[in-house]
Design a protein around this motif. Structure first.
Motif, PDB file in Angstrom:
ATOM      1  N   ALA A  57      29.393  45.417  34.229  1.00  0.00           N
ATOM      2  CA  ALA A  57      31.032  45.381  34.790  1.00  0.00           C
ATOM      3  C   ALA A  57      31.782  45.398  33.499  1.00  0.00           C
ATOM      4  O   ALA A  57      31.571  44.610  32.481  1.00  0.00           O
ATOM      5  CB  ALA A  57      31.275  44.139  35.663  1.00  0.00           C
ATOM      6  N   TYR A  84      40.722  52.079  38.003  1.00  0.00           N
ATOM      7  CA  TYR A  84      39.231  51.514  37.882  1.00  0.00           C
ATOM      8  C   TYR A  84      38.026  52.179  37.625  1.00  0.00           C
ATOM      9  O   TYR A  84      37.285  52.019  36.985  1.00  0.00           O
ATOM     10  CB  TYR A  84      39.089  50.451  39.142  1.00  0.00           C
ATOM     11  CG  TYR A  84      39.866  49.557  39.575  1.00  0.00           C
ATOM     12  CD1 TYR A  84      40.550  48.616  38.851  1.00  0.00           C
ATOM     13  CD2 TYR A  84      40.002  49.231  40.998  1.00  0.00           C
ATOM     14  CE1 TYR A  84      41.459  47.797  39.189  1.00  0.00           C
ATOM     15  CE2 TYR A  84      40.841  48.223  41.594  1.00  0.00           C
ATOM     16  CZ  TYR A  84      41.631  47.452  40.669  1.00  0.00           C
ATOM     17  OH  TYR A  84      42.507  46.569  40.968  1.00  0.00           O
ATOM     18  N   LEU A  88      35.096  51.955  34.660  1.00  0.00           N
ATOM     19  CA  LEU A  88      33.698  51.910  35.261  1.00  0.00           C
ATOM     20  C   LEU A  88      32.879  52.889  34.511  1.00  0.00           C
ATOM     21  O   LEU A  88      31.805  52.675  34.018  1.00  0.00           O
ATOM     22  CB  LEU A  88      33.619  52.008  37.014  1.00  0.00           C
ATOM     23  CG  LEU A  88      33.643  50.492  37.548  1.00  0.00           C
ATOM     24  CD1 LEU A  88      33.751  51.088  39.197  1.00  0.00           C
ATOM     25  CD2 LEU A  88      32.558  49.890  37.349  1.00  0.00           C
ATOM     26  N   CYS A  91      32.161  52.334  31.081  1.00  0.00           N
ATOM     27  CA  CYS A  91      31.071  50.997  30.900  1.00  0.00           C
ATOM     28  C   CYS A  91      29.814  51.521  31.320  1.00  0.00           C
ATOM     29  O   CYS A  91      28.890  51.249  30.845  1.00  0.00           O
ATOM     30  CB  CYS A  91      31.486  49.920  32.051  1.00  0.00           C
ATOM     31  SG  CYS A  91      30.431  48.417  31.991  1.00  0.00           S
ATOM     32  N   LEU A 124      36.122  53.910  45.019  1.00  0.00           N
ATOM     33  CA  LEU A 124      35.698  53.375  43.685  1.00  0.00           C
ATOM     34  C   LEU A 124      34.599  54.118  43.230  1.00  0.00           C
ATOM     35  O   LEU A 124      34.433  55.056  42.117  1.00  0.00           O
ATOM     36  CB  LEU A 124      35.107  51.878  43.352  1.00  0.00           C
ATOM     37  CG  LEU A 124      36.084  50.956  43.116  1.00  0.00           C
ATOM     38  CD1 LEU A 124      35.402  49.570  43.056  1.00  0.00           C
ATOM     39  CD2 LEU A 124      36.998  51.411  41.846  1.00  0.00           C
ATOM     40  N   THR A 128      34.890  57.025  40.121  1.00  0.00           N
ATOM     41  CA  THR A 128      34.061  56.834  39.200  1.00  0.00           C
ATOM     42  C   THR A 128      32.995  58.005  38.990  1.00  0.00           C
ATOM     43  O   THR A 128      33.005  58.659  37.737  1.00  0.00           O
ATOM     44  CB  THR A 128      32.923  55.607  39.084  1.00  0.00           C
ATOM     45  OG1 THR A 128      33.594  54.398  39.654  1.00  0.00           O
ATOM     46  CG2 THR A 128      32.026  55.352  38.301  1.00  0.00           C
ATOM     47  N   ILE A 182      27.835  51.311  43.357  1.00  0.00           N
ATOM     48  CA  ILE A 182      29.043  50.607  42.922  1.00  0.00           C
ATOM     49  C   ILE A 182      29.591  49.666  43.917  1.00  0.00           C
ATOM     50  O   ILE A 182      29.558  50.089  45.191  1.00  0.00           O
ATOM     51  CB  ILE A 182      30.016  52.047  42.974  1.00  0.00           C
ATOM     52  CG1 ILE A 182      29.350  53.097  41.687  1.00  0.00           C
ATOM     53  CG2 ILE A 182      31.413  51.512  42.541  1.00  0.00           C
ATOM     54  CD1 ILE A 182      29.312  52.763  40.430  1.00  0.00           C
ATOM     55  N   ASP A 184      33.007  46.652  43.966  1.00  0.00           N
ATOM     56  CA  ASP A 184      34.408  46.220  43.459  1.00  0.00           C
ATOM     57  C   ASP A 184      34.124  44.786  42.564  1.00  0.00           C
ATOM     58  O   ASP A 184      34.546  44.881  41.422  1.00  0.00           O
ATOM     59  CB  ASP A 184      35.533  46.227  44.462  1.00  0.00           C
ATOM     60  CG  ASP A 184      35.192  45.431  45.701  1.00  0.00           C
ATOM     61  OD1 ASP A 184      33.814  44.889  45.664  1.00  0.00           O
ATOM     62  OD2 ASP A 184      36.166  44.894  46.546  1.00  0.00           O
ATOM     63  N   ALA A 210      27.109  48.700  39.286  1.00  0.00           N
ATOM     64  CA  ALA A 210      28.051  48.666  38.413  1.00  0.00           C
ATOM     65  C   ALA A 210      29.387  48.136  39.291  1.00  0.00           C
ATOM     66  O   ALA A 210      29.628  48.578  40.452  1.00  0.00           O
ATOM     67  CB  ALA A 210      28.511  49.968  37.660  1.00  0.00           C
ATOM     68  N   ALA A 211      30.134  47.271  38.734  1.00  0.00           N
ATOM     69  CA  ALA A 211      31.168  46.907  39.542  1.00  0.00           C
ATOM     70  C   ALA A 211      32.398  46.721  38.515  1.00  0.00           C
ATOM     71  O   ALA A 211      32.374  46.483  37.265  1.00  0.00           O
ATOM     72  CB  ALA A 211      30.847  45.371  40.147  1.00  0.00           C
ATOM     73  N   VAL A 212      33.561  46.386  39.025  1.00  0.00           N
ATOM     74  CA  VAL A 212      34.816  46.605  38.296  1.00  0.00           C
ATOM     75  C   VAL A 212      34.748  45.200  37.492  1.00  0.00           C
ATOM     76  O   VAL A 212      35.172  45.139  36.420  1.00  0.00           O
ATOM     77  CB  VAL A 212      36.064  46.765  39.126  1.00  0.00           C
ATOM     78  CG1 VAL A 212      37.523  46.502  38.116  1.00  0.00           C
ATOM     79  CG2 VAL A 212      36.202  47.907  39.867  1.00  0.00           C
TER      80      VAL A 212
END
Length: 217
Positions: A57, A84, A88, A91, A124, A128, A182, A184, A210-212
């Motif tokens: 994240a 966001y 993401l 990252c 999201l 992403t 994914i 949040d 993966a998250a924010v």
């Protein structure tokens, strides 16, 4: 007309997704002040569970990041997904590049989707994927309604609450694949772990996430 135009400019001036101050340049969705002070994890904030080989994240779930995500999740601020998604994607490139075959997301139940009107994790994932020149694919469904995880005060209760809530409707799609889920927000990781458990049971080779933002340990 001059007064009308001024009023419209005030109403529709782009604002920072974190502090909501007006933006002069809306290329990133983040004002200069927030850009330099957000609670970043820097190294991706890696975490693992029995079912998830890695979860990253860009931010910690605190301060203006927490406030922003709550607006996004419950106040119809769907436009935040673009900003966001850019964070993401960065990252993911830095920490998970080459480790997954396709992108998916943690879905809402039918009841929650009807109440909210949108699936924030799906938006999201799509934002992403667009940043990564990829696509997002639905792999999970949530046919069973459960209490909101945020309403439960322990990791054990969250695990019990979410157990069995998700299904994999097309096992052939996930068999032998490395899937990047994914979402949040990650707090205890119970929801992501349950999703990963079901994907692995359906034959997925690996599940990453993966998250924010993630909670600090």
């Amino acid at each position: 007309m001059g007064i009308l135009n001024s009023s419209l400019n005030i109403l529709f001036t782009p604002k920072c997704v974190f502090c909501r101050k007006p933006l002069r340049d809306d290329k990133t969705g983040v004002c200069p002040a927030c850009s330099g002070s957000l609670p970043r994890t820097f190294d991706g904030g890696h975490m693992k569970t029995e079912q998830i080989s890695d979860c990253v994240a860009p931010f910690y779930y605190e301060g203006v990041v927490r406030d922003s995500l709550l607006r996004y999740k419950f106040k119809n601020c769907t436009g935040y997904s673009k900003t966001y998604g850019a964070f993401l994607a960065e990252c993911i490139r830095e920490n998970l590049y080459g480790k997954y075959d396709f992108i998916s997301w943690v879905p809402l139940s039918g009841r929650d989707y009807k109440e909210r009107g949108y699936d924030q994790a799906m938006l999201l994932a799509m934002a992403t994927a667009l940043e990564l020149d990829d696509v997002a694919v639905a792999t999970l469904e949530k046919p069973r309604n459960v209490a909101r995880q945020s309403s439960l005060n322990s990791a054990e209760k969250r695990r019990e609450n979410i157990h069995g809530a998700y299904t994999v409707p097309d096992e052939e799609l996930v068999r032998g694949k490395r899937i990047l889920l994914i979402d949040d927000i990650v707090t205890t990781g119970s929801t992501l772990s349950e999703c990963a458990r079901m994907l692995r049971r359906a034959g997925a080779e690996d599940v990453l996430c993966a998250a924010v933002a993630r909670a600090k340990e």
